[in-house]
Design a protein around this motif. Structure first.
Motif, PDB file in Angstrom:
ATOM      1  N   UNK A 250       0.862  -1.185   0.000  1.00 27.24           N
ATOM      2  CA  UNK A 250       0.000   0.000   0.000  1.00 27.24           C
ATOM      3  C   UNK A 250       0.895   1.230   0.000  1.00 27.24           C
ATOM      4  N   UNK A 251       0.886   1.984  -1.066  1.00 30.86           N
ATOM      5  CA  UNK A 251       1.636   3.236  -1.116  1.00 30.86           C
ATOM      6  C   UNK A 251       0.968   4.193  -2.091  1.00 30.86           C
ATOM      7  N   UNK A 252       1.088   5.482  -1.796  1.00 29.67           N
ATOM      8  CA  UNK A 252       0.435   6.493  -2.612  1.00 29.67           C
ATOM      9  C   UNK A 252      -1.061   6.568  -2.405  1.00 29.67           C
ATOM     10  N   UNK A 253      -1.540   5.989  -1.309  1.00 33.45           N
ATOM     11  CA  UNK A 253      -2.977   5.927  -1.051  1.00 33.45           C
ATOM     12  C   UNK A 253      -3.375   6.878   0.083  1.00 33.45           C
ATOM     13  N   UNK A 254      -4.622   7.279   0.062  1.00 34.86           N
ATOM     14  CA  UNK A 254      -5.184   8.082   1.135  1.00 34.86           C
ATOM     15  C   UNK A 254      -6.403   7.358   1.676  1.00 34.86           C
ATOM     16  N   UNK A 255      -6.306   6.898   2.933  1.00 38.05           N
ATOM     17  CA  UNK A 255      -7.412   6.192   3.573  1.00 38.05           C
ATOM     18  C   UNK A 255      -8.248   7.169   4.383  1.00 38.05           C
ATOM     19  N   UNK A 256      -9.548   6.910   4.418  1.00 38.80           N
ATOM     20  CA  UNK A 256     -10.479   7.876   4.999  1.00 38.80           C
ATOM     21  C   UNK A 256     -11.240   7.300   6.184  1.00 38.80           C
ATOM     22  N   UNK A 257     -10.771   7.532   7.407  1.00 39.53           N
ATOM     23  CA  UNK A 257     -11.573   7.155   8.582  1.00 39.53           C
ATOM     24  C   UNK A 257     -12.728   8.144   8.740  1.00 39.53           C
ATOM     25  N   UNK A 258     -13.877   7.805   8.184  1.00 34.12           N
ATOM     26  CA  UNK A 258     -14.997   8.761   8.170  1.00 34.12           C
ATOM     27  C   UNK A 258     -16.330   8.142   8.540  1.00 34.12           C
ATOM     28  N   UNK A 259     -16.409   6.829   8.668  1.00 38.31           N
ATOM     29  CA  UNK A 259     -17.730   6.227   8.811  1.00 38.31           C
ATOM     30  C   UNK A 259     -18.404   6.152   7.449  1.00 38.31           C
ATOM     31  N   UNK A 260     -19.745   6.121   7.396  1.00 39.35           N
ATOM     32  CA  UNK A 260     -20.447   6.056   6.110  1.00 39.35           C
ATOM     33  C   UNK A 260     -20.039   7.224   5.221  1.00 39.35           C
ATOM     34  N   UNK A 261     -20.022   7.029   3.896  1.00 43.00           N
ATOM     35  CA  UNK A 261     -19.599   8.099   2.983  1.00 43.00           C
ATOM     36  C   UNK A 261     -20.343   9.399   3.241  1.00 43.00           C
ATOM     37  N   UNK A 262     -19.591  10.497   3.216  1.00 44.91           N
ATOM     38  CA  UNK A 262     -20.205  11.803   3.435  1.00 44.91           C
ATOM     39  C   UNK A 262     -19.425  12.853   2.668  1.00 44.91           C
ATOM     40  N   UNK A 263     -19.899  14.063   2.677  1.00 43.11           N
ATOM     41  CA  UNK A 263     -19.227  15.149   1.976  1.00 43.11           C
ATOM     42  C   UNK A 263     -18.696  16.187   2.948  1.00 43.11           C
ATOM     43  N   UNK A 264     -18.314  15.732   4.125  1.00 45.86           N
ATOM     44  CA  UNK A 264     -17.731  16.587   5.149  1.00 45.86           C
ATOM     45  C   UNK A 264     -18.710  17.666   5.606  1.00 45.86           C
ATOM     46  N   UNK A 265     -19.967  17.326   5.628  1.00 48.40           N
ATOM     47  CA  UNK A 265     -20.967  18.228   6.189  1.00 48.40           C
ATOM     48  C   UNK A 265     -20.983  18.043   7.700  1.00 48.40           C
ATOM     49  N   UNK A 266     -21.057  19.129   8.453  1.00 48.16           N
ATOM     50  CA  UNK A 266     -21.104  18.975   9.920  1.00 48.16           C
ATOM     51  C   UNK A 266     -22.279  18.116  10.354  1.00 48.16           C
ATOM     52  N   UNK A 267     -22.098  17.274  11.352  1.00 49.72           N
ATOM     53  CA  UNK A 267     -23.213  16.432  11.841  1.00 49.72           C
ATOM     54  C   UNK A 267     -24.380  17.297  12.280  1.00 49.72           C
ATOM     55  N   UNK A 268     -25.576  16.780  12.074  1.00 45.20           N
ATOM     56  CA  UNK A 268     -26.778  17.523  12.476  1.00 45.20           C
ATOM     57  C   UNK A 268     -26.838  17.613  13.989  1.00 45.20           C
ATOM     58  N   UNK A 269     -27.414  18.687  14.487  1.00 46.16           N
ATOM     59  CA  UNK A 269     -27.565  18.868  15.930  1.00 46.16           C
ATOM     60  C   UNK A 269     -28.489  17.801  16.511  1.00 46.16           C
TER      61      UNK A 269
END
Length: 269
Positions: A250-269
């Motif tokens: 594994x090299x040149x990769x970017x792994x995303x610890x994010x949970x379910x796919x999202x667009x970096x929208x702040x979590x709802x209140x």
């Protein structure tokens, strides 16, 4: 005939997934994700050199982790990743003390003011880009000879903000996108030196700053999959995997610890 040396054993799998006895450098390790990364590596038996701009902060982390009787050790250093003289001295002292470096984790960073781009002044722009992108360059370049001499791994901390344009985070988004691009470039350039270069791009992680911003009183539980906020330990586990021999292809990769796919929208209140 089988292409492996033999049937895998529990011990061989553990060894491949371990960073024990490695010399690891973690920048921006006084709190949050950086501290969790340092703690995870120390628990696995690595010698971890941690730095931040304020010596008292990293000394407090080192004192606490060393007192916890972990198999590894922590060594605190004061270093400003935007100051090339400070970074060069940091690299020289680390190599002189340990004889080399096996893993470099570029974690130092900062998000900036949160203003829309047309209100971001030149000094604010420069400050965010310098600590996130130029700081990653400064530290990686300073440790380049040590890493390329013996092979190893680099793990850079990017952000989901670098993948998606986020309102109010123009300088940060641009800088983190640059970190991801730099990661891919270095992976190609250093593959012949047996250095793997990867990145993580966390989503919303319950660091002290994020918990205060979102009003989170307790650290999220790790079990539920359907959640929008992760823990620093979950990012640290991803970094440890990328640094270990378990990620040898594994090299040149970017792994995303994010949970379910999202667009970096702040979590709802």
């Amino acid at each position: 005939m089988p292409i492996t040396d033999g049937i895998r054993t529990t011990e061989s799998v553990r060894e491949r997934s371990s960073v024990a006895d490695e010399t690891v450098v973690v920048t921006g390790a006084s709190s949050g994700i950086g501290r969790a990364i340092a703690e995870t590596f120390v628990a696995d038996g690595a010698d971890v050199v941690i730095c931040s701009r304020t010596r008292a902060d990293v000394e407090a982390v080192a004192e606490e982790l060393n007192a916890a009787d972990r198999p590894g050790s922590v060594f605190p250093v004061e270093c400003d990743v935007t100051d090339r003289g400070s970074v060069a001295a940091f690299a020289d002292a680390t190599v002189e003390e340990f004889g080399g470096v096996d893993v470099l984790v570029n974690n130092a960073g900062g998000a900036g003011s949160g203003d829309p781009l047309h209100e971001v002044g030149p000094d604010d722009w420069d400050g965010v880009v310098e600590v996130n992108l130029t700081g990653t360059y400064n530290v990686t370049r300073a440790f380049a000879d040590a890493l390329r001499e013996g092979g190893g791994a680099v793990v850079n901390t990017s952000s989901m903000a670098g993948r998606y344009g986020v309102a109010g985070m123009g300088p940060y988004s641009a800088a983190k996108a640059g970190v991801s691009a730099l990661t891919r470039t270095l992976a190609v350039e250093w593959a012949g030196d047996d250095v793997r270069v990867n990145a993580v791009e966390p989503g919303f992680i319950a660091t002290p700053a994020v918990r205060e911003w979102l009003g989170i009183e307790e650290m999220p539980e790790r079990d539920p999959v359907d959640r929008t906020v992760g823990t620093p330990d979950e990012v640290a586990d991803t970094v440890r995997f990328l640094a270990s021999d378990a990620a040898s292809f594994v090299t040149g990769q970017t792994l995303s610890p994010t949970g379910p796919p999202n667009t970096f929208e702040p979590p709802a209140d």
